[in-house]
Structures are given as C-alpha cells and as structure tokens.
Design an enzyme around this catalytic site. Sequence first.
Site, PDB file in Angstrom:
ATOM      1  N   LEU A  13       0.811  -1.223   0.000  1.00 21.15           N
ATOM      2  CA  LEU A  13       0.000   0.000   0.000  1.00 21.15           C
ATOM      3  C   LEU A  13       0.840   1.266   0.000  1.00 21.15           C
ATOM      4  O   LEU A  13       0.416   2.309  -0.495  1.00 21.15           O
ATOM      5  CB  LEU A  13      -0.915   0.017   1.239  1.00 21.15           C
ATOM      6  CG  LEU A  13      -1.936  -1.113   1.342  1.00 21.15           C
ATOM      7  CD1 LEU A  13      -2.647  -1.048   2.689  1.00 21.15           C
ATOM      8  CD2 LEU A  13      -2.949  -1.030   0.196  1.00 21.15           C
ATOM      9  N   GLY A  14       2.026   1.192   0.564  1.00 18.51           N
ATOM     10  CA  GLY A  14       2.870   2.381   0.645  1.00 18.51           C
ATOM     11  C   GLY A  14       4.193   2.069   1.304  1.00 18.51           C
ATOM     12  O   GLY A  14       4.442   0.951   1.779  1.00 18.51           O
ATOM     13  N   PHE A  61      10.163   4.113   7.747  1.00 18.20           N
ATOM     14  CA  PHE A  61      10.022   3.022   8.712  1.00 18.20           C
ATOM     15  C   PHE A  61      10.004   1.670   8.048  1.00 18.20           C
ATOM     16  O   PHE A  61      10.283   0.650   8.658  1.00 18.20           O
ATOM     17  CB  PHE A  61       8.719   3.202   9.488  1.00 18.20           C
ATOM     18  CG  PHE A  61       7.524   3.296   8.590  1.00 18.20           C
ATOM     19  CD1 PHE A  61       6.931   2.161   8.083  1.00 18.20           C
ATOM     20  CD2 PHE A  61       7.009   4.531   8.228  1.00 18.20           C
ATOM     21  CE1 PHE A  61       5.848   2.246   7.223  1.00 18.20           C
ATOM     22  CE2 PHE A  61       5.915   4.619   7.381  1.00 18.20           C
ATOM     23  CZ  PHE A  61       5.336   3.480   6.879  1.00 18.20           C
ATOM     24  N   LYS A  69       1.773  -2.809   8.887  1.00 20.05           N
ATOM     25  CA  LYS A  69       2.962  -1.963   8.794  1.00 20.05           C
ATOM     26  C   LYS A  69       4.171  -2.779   9.263  1.00 20.05           C
ATOM     27  O   LYS A  69       4.275  -3.147  10.429  1.00 20.05           O
ATOM     28  CB  LYS A  69       2.769  -0.721   9.680  1.00 20.05           C
ATOM     29  CG  LYS A  69       3.925   0.258   9.688  1.00 20.05           C
ATOM     30  CD  LYS A  69       3.531   1.463  10.556  1.00 20.05           C
ATOM     31  CE  LYS A  69       4.632   2.493  10.624  1.00 20.05           C
ATOM     32  NZ  LYS A  69       4.204   3.664  11.438  1.00 20.05           N
ATOM     33  N   ASP A 107       4.121  15.403  12.898  1.00 19.32           N
ATOM     34  CA  ASP A 107       4.354  15.068  11.489  1.00 19.32           C
ATOM     35  C   ASP A 107       3.044  15.035  10.717  1.00 19.32           C
ATOM     36  O   ASP A 107       2.786  14.121   9.936  1.00 19.32           O
ATOM     37  CB  ASP A 107       5.080  13.729  11.366  1.00 19.32           C
ATOM     38  CG  ASP A 107       5.734  13.552   9.988  1.00 19.32           C
ATOM     39  OD1 ASP A 107       6.006  14.578   9.322  1.00 19.32           O
ATOM     40  OD2 ASP A 107       5.959  12.402   9.582  1.00 19.32           O
TER      41      ASP A 107
END
Length: 340
Positions: A27-28, A32, A49, A146
């Site tokens: 997805l991205g 990190f 993630k 952020d």
Amino acid sequence: MDERELHLYDFKTLEMATDNFSYENKLGEGGFGCVYKGTLMEGGIVAVKRLSRISDQGIEELKNEVRLIAKLQHRNLVRLLGCCIEVKEKLLIYEFMENKSLNIFLFDKKKSSMLNWKMRFDIICGIARGLLYLHHDSRFKIIHRDLKVSNILLDKDMTPKISDFGMARIFGNDQTEAETTKVVGTYGYMSPEYAMDGLFSTKSDVFSFGVLVLEIVSGTKNRGTFYTTSQLNLLGHIWTLWKEGNALEVLLDESVGDKYSKDEVLRCIQIGLLCVQEQPEDRPSMSKVLVMLSSETMELPQPTYPGFFIVKRRDDTESSSKMDESMTINEVTVTVIDPR
C-alpha cells in the site's frame, strides 16, 4: 488502555494474510518500512505496517505508536488493532483504509476532480476534529509533529483519519511547550520555531494543519512549488494573493469545478493563513479553528505574514520523492514575505 491489551498476531498469520508481503499487496512505503494490505483467515481486511530491519529509529517509532495509539479512540484517528513482535520482525496492524491517503487524490490531476468542494471542506473539518481530540479531549495532550497530506488516510466514505504517530509526544496537563535537539518532521509542514530551535507545542501542529488546509484548497504542494521570480513557495504565494484581494480567483483548485461556496472557500483560506502565522502565539487553538470553520457569521481576524522556510539542499540533485520522507533537518532558513 495498556498496550498489552492489544491483540498479538503471530508472524505466520500476517505472512499468509499479505501473501508473503507481495508487491501486489503493498500500500505504501516510508522511512520506517512498508505497509501491506492483509486479508485474515476469518475474512477481515487490515493494513500491516512492517518495520524495516535496518531502521533503529523505526523501532523506537513503533514502540511510540503502540504506547500512544492504544490509548486513542476517535473517528478521525486511524485505529490500531494489534501488533506482532517476533525475533527480528516487528509489525503493527491497523484498520484498513479503502481509499488510502489524501495525497493520492489531491495531487493527481486525474483523481483530484473526485474531490469536490464539499468533500474537501468535510476533510478539513474532520482533520480539525481529530487534532482537537489529540490536543484537548484525549486523556493525554498529544503533539503529532508530522501532520501532512500523506498521513491523512481516507476510509470507504472518504472520512479522514490522522495516522502515523511515530514522532508524536505526550505532554503533561500543565505543559505547553517542549524542546528537542533532534528535529524530525517533513519539509514544508514544520513551523519555523520547531525547524530552527526545536521548540514544539500544539501551535506547531496548528501550523502544519494550516499548510494542509491551503494545500487542500489549492490542490498544490507547499514544498517544491515556487511562484514568480521571487521564488515564493505556496504560503508566500497565497499571502501575496490575499493581500492583493485575489486569493479566491487564483488559488482554488480548478478541479473543484464551479459548485462551491465562495464564502466557505475564502473562510478556509483565511483560517489556513491564521494557522501559519510566524509567531506561535498568533495562531489559533484547534478549538477556535473548529468554531471558525463552523460559523458562517463569525468575523475572523486578519492574518499577519506567514512564517515558512526554504530548505538548503546539500545535494541539489536529490529527488523530490526522498524529500517527502520524514527526516532530521540539517539546514533550514526561515523566510518572511512582506507584501510589495
């Protein structure tokens, strides 16, 4: 809520759910590591993630996210479902956002027309509500540090949700400001006092929110976009247009079309400029921002000049994609625009 109450997933379950972290499910990607779409055996869809193994800073960010997000519950914040920590593998599992991130729509000429004015205004208000919760209504006062377009995710109904709390910090009840010697964040969204002196507070988040508002209205990035021979960035350009009385005619993203409220657009531009004022004490709180967004009759104060900075790159050939990542700031210059 303690992080130990989170659901603990085993690595093999997540490996199967993401088809061995296949490219098709990606997805991205950020500093990190990567985020993947995962389908659990019981049929639920999640976002996984996966922390990069070589990222020491990322490990600390993961621990920070677990501690923070486990305690947060709001419809405009991405919900953390669980985590996985096995040997060298460290992963976070979130609710799946069907429409991914706002920047996919906002800065794509083909997709930006899908964001009509009502949707943009609703997204602005949703982000504001999520930020108000972090600053004032949660059990802890939290500074995100952020806030940016790529950290605003959209669910199937295009409801905005603030994500990525790896750089967030908890404040005490009576604490208003903190200082750090390691400034981390994203170019174009950081307030001058944070970029230059490492000072952060709710007002530094307000500055980032103001940049977001102006980007949503204009459909243009603040960083990497320059106007006129003076090389103004988006904030400087909008300030100049505002002083000349041409903000609406020139600024509004043409993808919006002709169905919009002129007063609503102008109010959002004015609120965005109020949020990016150079002095933190001049910026409104998020509670005041929400009042200004919801009132059609309230007379808003006139903004003073915005504070913003231009990055001095050590390597001018550095790609813009790398500059979008969150990173430590080495050299920045604060620039203030005076109207001619």
